[in-house]
Design a protein around this motif. Structure first.
Motif, mmCIF file in Angstrom:
data_model
loop_
_atom_site.group_PDB
_atom_site.id
_atom_site.type_symbol
_atom_site.label_atom_id
_atom_site.label_comp_id
_atom_site.label_asym_id
_atom_site.label_seq_id
_atom_site.Cartn_x
_atom_site.Cartn_y
_atom_site.Cartn_z
ATOM 1 N N SER A 24 0.833 -1.210 0.000
ATOM 2 C CA SER A 24 0.000 0.000 0.000
ATOM 3 C C SER A 24 0.865 1.257 0.000
ATOM 4 C CB SER A 24 -0.973 0.000 1.178
ATOM 5 O OG SER A 24 -0.289 0.167 2.400
ATOM 6 N N ALA A 25 1.984 1.234 0.727
ATOM 7 C CA ALA A 25 2.879 2.397 0.745
ATOM 8 C C ALA A 25 3.470 2.647 -0.635
ATOM 9 C CB ALA A 25 3.992 2.191 1.777
ATOM 10 N N VAL A 26 3.879 1.577 -1.320
ATOM 11 C CA VAL A 26 4.431 1.714 -2.670
ATOM 12 C C VAL A 26 3.359 2.203 -3.642
ATOM 13 C CG1 VAL A 26 5.359 0.400 -4.623
ATOM 14 C CG2 VAL A 26 6.290 0.044 -2.332
ATOM 15 N N MET A 27 2.144 1.679 -3.510
ATOM 16 C CA MET A 27 1.059 2.105 -4.405
ATOM 17 C C MET A 27 0.710 3.575 -4.212
ATOM 18 S SD MET A 27 -1.449 -1.220 -4.392
ATOM 19 C CE MET A 27 -2.728 -0.369 -5.299
ATOM 20 N N GLY A 68 -10.945 1.856 3.445
ATOM 21 C CA GLY A 68 -10.346 0.519 3.345
ATOM 22 C C GLY A 68 -9.830 0.027 4.683
ATOM 23 N N LEU A 69 -9.236 0.925 5.482
ATOM 24 C CA LEU A 69 -8.775 0.552 6.823
ATOM 25 C C LEU A 69 -9.941 0.116 7.705
ATOM 26 C CD1 LEU A 69 -6.166 3.345 7.629
ATOM 27 C CD2 LEU A 69 -5.703 0.968 7.051
ATOM 28 N N LEU A 70 -11.057 0.833 7.586
ATOM 29 C CA LEU A 70 -12.232 0.494 8.393
ATOM 30 C C LEU A 70 -12.944 -0.755 7.877
ATOM 31 C CD1 LEU A 70 -13.677 4.080 8.910
ATOM 32 C CD2 LEU A 70 -12.405 2.694 10.561
ATOM 33 N N ALA A 71 -12.921 -0.964 6.567
ATOM 34 C CA ALA A 71 -13.635 -2.097 5.967
ATOM 35 C C ALA A 71 -12.885 -3.416 6.132
ATOM 36 C CB ALA A 71 -13.887 -1.834 4.483
#
Length: 152
Positions: A24-27, A68-71
């Motif tokens: 996710s960091a790279v994206m 996304g973090l919550l889902a």
């Protein structure tokens, strides 16, 4: 403040989580040219609701990231997995802890994900200093709570 410390050894789940965080960091860096620091992402997302000085205009991906973090735990539960969350029952202590973390994030110009994951990967000296500082503070806090105050 009740404390529970799960000590399960989960190397594959931990490896998978680390890979997803790194991906996710790279994206975020590759797609948006931004650092995947939760504090900055949240501040940018809230800039559309609360007037914040210097809030960026690119809110859509920030809201998608936060949703996304919550889902994620909901999806895990939907496919039959389990989610264990251990937090203290003392809401006052949690509020104080949240204020301290927020203050540290503001003073350090970023959070653990921004400095620890993204900043160190970019070989940032400022991030190295920030990570060393918050890790030392964490070590000292755990030592004091567990060994000096007796697991308060």
């Amino acid at each position: 403040m009740e404390m529970e410390t799960p000590t399960a050894f989960t190397p594959w789940a931990s490896l998978g989580g680390g890979v997803l965080i790194g991906l996710s960091a790279v994206m975020v860096m590759g797609l948006f040219g931004r650092i995947a620091g939760i504090a900055g992402i949240t501040q940018g997302a809230l800039g559309g609701i609360v007037p914040l000085r210097g809030a960026p205009k690119d809110r859509d991906w920030r809201w998608a990231f936060l949703l996304g973090l919550l889902a994620a735990p909901v999806v895990i539960l939907a496919v039959g997995g389990s989610v264990t969350q251990t937090v203290p029952q003392n809401l006052f202590a949690m509020a104080i802890a949240g204020l301290l973390v927020g203050t540290g994030t503001a003073l350090g110009s970023g959070c653990t994900s921004g400095h620890g994951v993204c900043g160190l990967a970019r070989l940032s000296g400022r991030s190295l200093a920030a990570v060393a500082t918050f890790m030392a503070a964490g070590f000292i806090t755990v030592f004091l709570l567990r060994h000096v105050l007796g697991g308060v």
